[in-house]
Design a protein around this motif. Structure first.
Motif, PDB file in Angstrom:
ATOM      1  N   GLY A 468       2.141  19.555  30.453  1.00  0.00           N
ATOM      2  CA  GLY A 468       2.519  18.988  31.742  1.00  0.00           C
ATOM      3  C   GLY A 468       1.294  18.562  32.516  1.00  0.00           C
ATOM      4  O   GLY A 468       0.355  18.021  31.987  1.00  0.00           O
ATOM      5  N   GLY A 469       1.260  18.841  33.812  1.00  0.00           N
ATOM      6  CA  GLY A 469       0.136  18.460  34.633  1.00  0.00           C
ATOM      7  C   GLY A 469       0.522  18.542  36.082  1.00  0.00           C
ATOM      8  O   GLY A 469       1.621  18.975  36.444  1.00  0.00           O
ATOM      9  N   ASP A 470      -0.406  18.150  36.944  1.00  0.00           N
ATOM     10  CA  ASP A 470      -0.170  18.182  38.376  1.00  0.00           C
ATOM     11  C   ASP A 470       0.488  16.861  38.779  1.00  0.00           C
ATOM     12  O   ASP A 470      -0.175  15.832  38.888  1.00  0.00           O
ATOM     13  CB  ASP A 470      -1.501  18.379  39.100  1.00  0.00           C
ATOM     14  CG  ASP A 470      -1.288  18.759  40.565  1.00  0.00           C
ATOM     15  OD1 ASP A 470      -2.212  19.291  41.162  1.00  0.00           O
ATOM     16  OD2 ASP A 470      -0.176  18.513  41.087  1.00  0.00           O
ATOM     17  N   THR A 471       1.790  16.894  38.996  1.00  0.00           N
ATOM     18  CA  THR A 471       2.515  15.660  39.325  1.00  0.00           C
ATOM     19  C   THR A 471       2.121  15.116  40.691  1.00  0.00           C
ATOM     20  O   THR A 471       2.440  13.975  41.006  1.00  0.00           O
ATOM     21  CB  THR A 471       4.026  15.907  39.292  1.00  0.00           C
ATOM     22  OG1 THR A 471       4.354  16.967  40.208  1.00  0.00           O
ATOM     23  CG2 THR A 471       4.476  16.315  37.892  1.00  0.00           C
ATOM     24  N   ALA A 472       1.448  15.940  41.524  1.00  0.00           N
ATOM     25  CA  ALA A 472       1.018  15.447  42.836  1.00  0.00           C
ATOM     26  C   ALA A 472      -0.035  14.355  42.713  1.00  0.00           C
ATOM     27  O   ALA A 472      -0.245  13.585  43.654  1.00  0.00           O
ATOM     28  CB  ALA A 472       0.480  16.609  43.676  1.00  0.00           C
ATOM     29  N   LEU A 473      -0.713  14.297  41.546  1.00  0.00           N
ATOM     30  CA  LEU A 473      -1.685  13.227  41.352  1.00  0.00           C
ATOM     31  C   LEU A 473      -1.039  11.856  41.458  1.00  0.00           C
ATOM     32  O   LEU A 473      -1.652  10.893  41.914  1.00  0.00           O
ATOM     33  CB  LEU A 473      -2.350  13.374  39.979  1.00  0.00           C
ATOM     34  CG  LEU A 473      -3.453  14.424  39.845  1.00  0.00           C
ATOM     35  CD1 LEU A 473      -3.891  14.532  38.403  1.00  0.00           C
ATOM     36  CD2 LEU A 473      -4.640  14.056  40.710  1.00  0.00           C
ATOM     37  N   LEU A 474       0.224  11.761  41.031  1.00  0.00           N
ATOM     38  CA  LEU A 474       0.905  10.476  41.051  1.00  0.00           C
ATOM     39  C   LEU A 474       1.122   9.982  42.478  1.00  0.00           C
ATOM     40  O   LEU A 474       1.138   8.773  42.732  1.00  0.00           O
ATOM     41  CB  LEU A 474       2.246  10.596  40.323  1.00  0.00           C
ATOM     42  CG  LEU A 474       2.845   9.305  39.738  1.00  0.00           C
ATOM     43  CD1 LEU A 474       1.839   8.645  38.809  1.00  0.00           C
ATOM     44  CD2 LEU A 474       4.119   9.609  38.994  1.00  0.00           C
ATOM     45  N   ASP A 475       1.280  10.896  43.430  1.00  0.00           N
ATOM     46  CA  ASP A 475       1.488  10.504  44.821  1.00  0.00           C
ATOM     47  C   ASP A 475       0.228   9.922  45.441  1.00  0.00           C
ATOM     48  O   ASP A 475       0.300   9.237  46.469  1.00  0.00           O
ATOM     49  CB  ASP A 475       1.958  11.709  45.631  1.00  0.00           C
ATOM     50  CG  ASP A 475       3.304  12.235  45.164  1.00  0.00           C
ATOM     51  OD1 ASP A 475       3.535  13.447  45.292  1.00  0.00           O
ATOM     52  OD2 ASP A 475       4.105  11.421  44.662  1.00  0.00           O
ATOM     53  N   ALA A 476      -0.923  10.226  44.855  1.00  0.00           N
ATOM     54  CA  ALA A 476      -2.172   9.694  45.404  1.00  0.00           C
ATOM     55  C   ALA A 476      -2.439   8.264  44.961  1.00  0.00           C
ATOM     56  O   ALA A 476      -3.340   7.618  45.484  1.00  0.00           O
ATOM     57  CB  ALA A 476      -3.346  10.586  44.980  1.00  0.00           C
ATOM     58  N   ILE A 477      -1.653   7.760  44.010  1.00  0.00           N
ATOM     59  CA  ILE A 477      -1.844   6.399  43.517  1.00  0.00           C
ATOM     60  C   ILE A 477      -1.089   5.438  44.430  1.00  0.00           C
ATOM     61  O   ILE A 477       0.098   5.637  44.687  1.00  0.00           O
ATOM     62  CB  ILE A 477      -1.343   6.266  42.069  1.00  0.00           C
ATOM     63  CG1 ILE A 477      -2.052   7.281  41.168  1.00  0.00           C
ATOM     64  CG2 ILE A 477      -1.552   4.857  41.557  1.00  0.00           C
ATOM     65  CD1 ILE A 477      -3.538   7.095  41.114  1.00  0.00           C
ATOM     66  N   PRO A 478      -1.732   4.395  44.943  1.00  0.00           N
ATOM     67  CA  PRO A 478      -1.008   3.431  45.799  1.00  0.00           C
ATOM     68  C   PRO A 478       0.024   2.662  44.993  1.00  0.00           C
ATOM     69  O   PRO A 478      -0.030   2.605  43.764  1.00  0.00           O
ATOM     70  CB  PRO A 478      -2.120   2.515  46.310  1.00  0.00           C
ATOM     71  CG  PRO A 478      -3.203   2.626  45.296  1.00  0.00           C
ATOM     72  CD  PRO A 478      -3.146   4.028  44.773  1.00  0.00           C
TER      73      PRO A 478
END
Length: 559
Positions: A468-478
């Motif tokens: 898996g991974g830290d899905t919060a990283l996706l929110d940082a992408i514009p």
């Protein structure tokens, strides 16, 4: 005495190499026996045991509808000692009659025959243009329209029951066309995405009916969606000559399309919608001519958008770009001399090809939906939950694979050292044989290293999917405001490099696996990547990205 009959039912304007291959004569009940066509006639004329001494035709213009081909047939027969006579010309019994005046008459008749054909083609072309200007449809009504038939204006054709038709909206399928354009323009869906949406309710969105029974897939396909988005008749105008039917059904340049001067039937979409949704036919964005070609046949350097990102799933080798018939492909063609001893070579096809257009469409849809799209977090959460529910495959030891790769690299280096030390023997034959042996060992080690590297890449993808991974990283992408295909090639490649794009293509199922990696520092680097192409990617120089609220900045890198 007539000893043989040669005839064809085909166009006399064809090249001689294409003549005589038609089977149209089989559709008619012709009482005259047939010994072959024009090609068979010329072939037998060149043999020493031919059955005939002369050839007679009805009239000289019946040999060919182009003067060049007619005189060529006449010349070939004469070279073989066979006279070509015409029934409407004087024939000398001994073949030694006057030739000056008959030859002039023959050439004039051939020229008149060629002129007549060209004139008929031009008149026919003008007739089609008037036909379009008056609003009559040619061919089968496109999906979304029905045919409103009228009696044919020509009395003879009308007496035979022929009709002409105009287009009227289909009350069932017409709204489907409008919905397809809305999904493309407003929701920015790909062809495959639109087809999947329509297939969810085929009763509401009935798929197109085929021209021939038994040739339909029974559901919507990406090609069916594309054909609708490409058809300008949905704007209310009649359009003709979009394809060259007599030369391989190729798409003609837009400048050669024939449009009616004003709308002739009810439109299903506006011109603005069509311009926004229509896949513009233009040179591929991944190809750039570095220099003009001053003469025919000179090679041109080309740049491929997906170069270095595509690997063959069977052998793990990178697929390289190829340009064929005005289209770009990626190919894997391993050489037998280098890979004959590999375990995968026996099952590897001689050549694997995949269109760049198909790959770009899939990659663009992937980035627009899963990386920059509004539903990306939900799609990622669903994918991770499915991966966690699937047990991880046992026996994956990435550390051991990396150690093996390092040992192979050291062995290659030792071979290079031997190559530099063993070049002082004084015997040229010994030196050449020594170098060939080193080269064979070096190639074998390199093949083994690439195979191990391919296993490492595949193992990292599998392990990353299960960790898996830290899905919060996706929110940082514009989010992306424009479409990926509208960005310059340099910007696209910058995005692919930033996300470490990796594509594995499996020709056995025509399936491509797309993998990207999102790191914590990626969001800060995107503005720099987009900087050089911002003004070109959006009218007025506006930013192609829409900023999203940043989360905790202390995010760890994750796959």
């Amino acid at each position: 005495m007539i000893v043989a009959h040669f005839y064809d039912v085909e166009s006399g304007r064809k090249d001689l190499t294409s003549r005589g291959k038609s089977t149209a004569h089989e559709r008619f009940t012709i009482s005259i026996p047939r010994d072959g066509g024009i090609s068979d006639l010329l072939e037998e004329a060149g043999t020493p045991n031919r059955r005939f001494a002369a050839v007679i035709c009805e009239s000289i213009e019946r040999v060919a509808r182009r003067t060049y081909f007619g005189t060529k047939v006449e010349h070939e027969l004469e070279q073989n000692g066979v006279a070509l006579c015409a029934a409407d010309e004087p024939i000398s019994p001994d073949g030694k009659g006057r030739k000056a005046t008959p030859t002039l008459t023959r050439r004039v008749k051939q020229a008149v025959a060629e002129w007549y054909v060209l004139q008929m083609l031009e008149l026919s072309w003008d007739g089609f243009i008037v036909h379009i200007q008056q609003g009559w449809n040619i061919g089968k009504p496109p999906y979304g329209y029905l045919a409103e038939r009228f009696p044919h204006p020509v009395p003879t054709r009308r007496a035979q029951g022929d009709t002409k038709h105009r287009l009227v909206p289909d009350p069932v399928c017409g709204p489907v066309v409008t919905e397809i354009f809305n999904l493309r323009v407003i929701d920015s869906l790909s062809y495959r995405g639109i087809a999947d949406h329509l297939n969810q309710d085929v009763d509401r969105y009935p798929p197109p009916r085929p021209s021939r029974a038994g040739t339909t897939a029974g559901h919507w396909t990406a090609s069916a969606v594309r054909s609708i988005l490409e058809n300008p008749k949905y704007t209310g105008y009649q359009v003709w000559n979009r394809r060259a039917r007599k030369t391989g059904n190729k798409v003609n340049p837009i400048s050669e399309w024939i449009w009616s001067p004003h709308p002739t039937h009810e439109a299903l979409v506006t011109l603005t919608q069509f311009d926004a949704a229509w896949p513009i036919i233009r040179p591929h964005s991944g190809i750039r001519k570095r220099e003009e070609v001053p003469r025919k046949g000179r090679s041109v350097s080309r740049e491929y958008t997906l170069r270095s990102y595509i690997r063959c799933a069977l052998c793990g080798k990178r697929m390289y770009g190829k340009f064929s018939k005005s289209r770009t492909y990626y190919s894997c063609q391993p050489k037998k001399d280098h890979h004959a001893d590999a375990d995968w070579y026996a099952t590897h096809p001689h050549a694997i090809w995949i269109s760049e257009r198909a790959l770009l469409e899939a990659i663009h849809a992937f980035f627009e939906e899963r990386i920059f799209g509004p539903n990306r977090a939900q799609l990622l959460a669903t994918q991770l939950s499915e991966a966690e529910a699937t047990p991880a495959p046992p026996g994956i030891d990435i550390g051991a694979l990396r150690e093996k790769e390092a040992r192979l690299a050291q062995a290659k280096q030792r071979l290079m050292d031997q190559l530099t030390e063993g070049d002082d023997e004084g015997d040229p034959e010994f030196t050449a044989e020594f170098r060939r042996g080193i080269r064979r060992q070096f190639d074998q080690l390199e093949r083994q290293r690439r195979a191990v590297r391919s296993k490492i890449d595949g193992a990292e993808v599998v392990v990353g999917a299960h960790q898996g991974g830290d899905t919060a990283l996706l929110d940082a992408i514009p989010r992306l405001r424009s479409r990926m295909r509208d960005l310059p090639v340099a910007i696209q490649r910058g995005i692919y490099d930033a996300f470490r794009l990796h594509v594995r293509y499996d020709h056995r199922g025509r399936r491509a696996e797309i993998h990207v990696t999102i790191a914590a520092t990626l969001a800060d680097g995107l503005p720099e990547i987009m900087g050089s192409g911002t003004a070109r990617s959006e009218p007025g120089g506006t930013q192609p990205f829409v900023a999203c609220p940043r989360q905790d900045s202390n995010l760890r890198p994750s796959a």
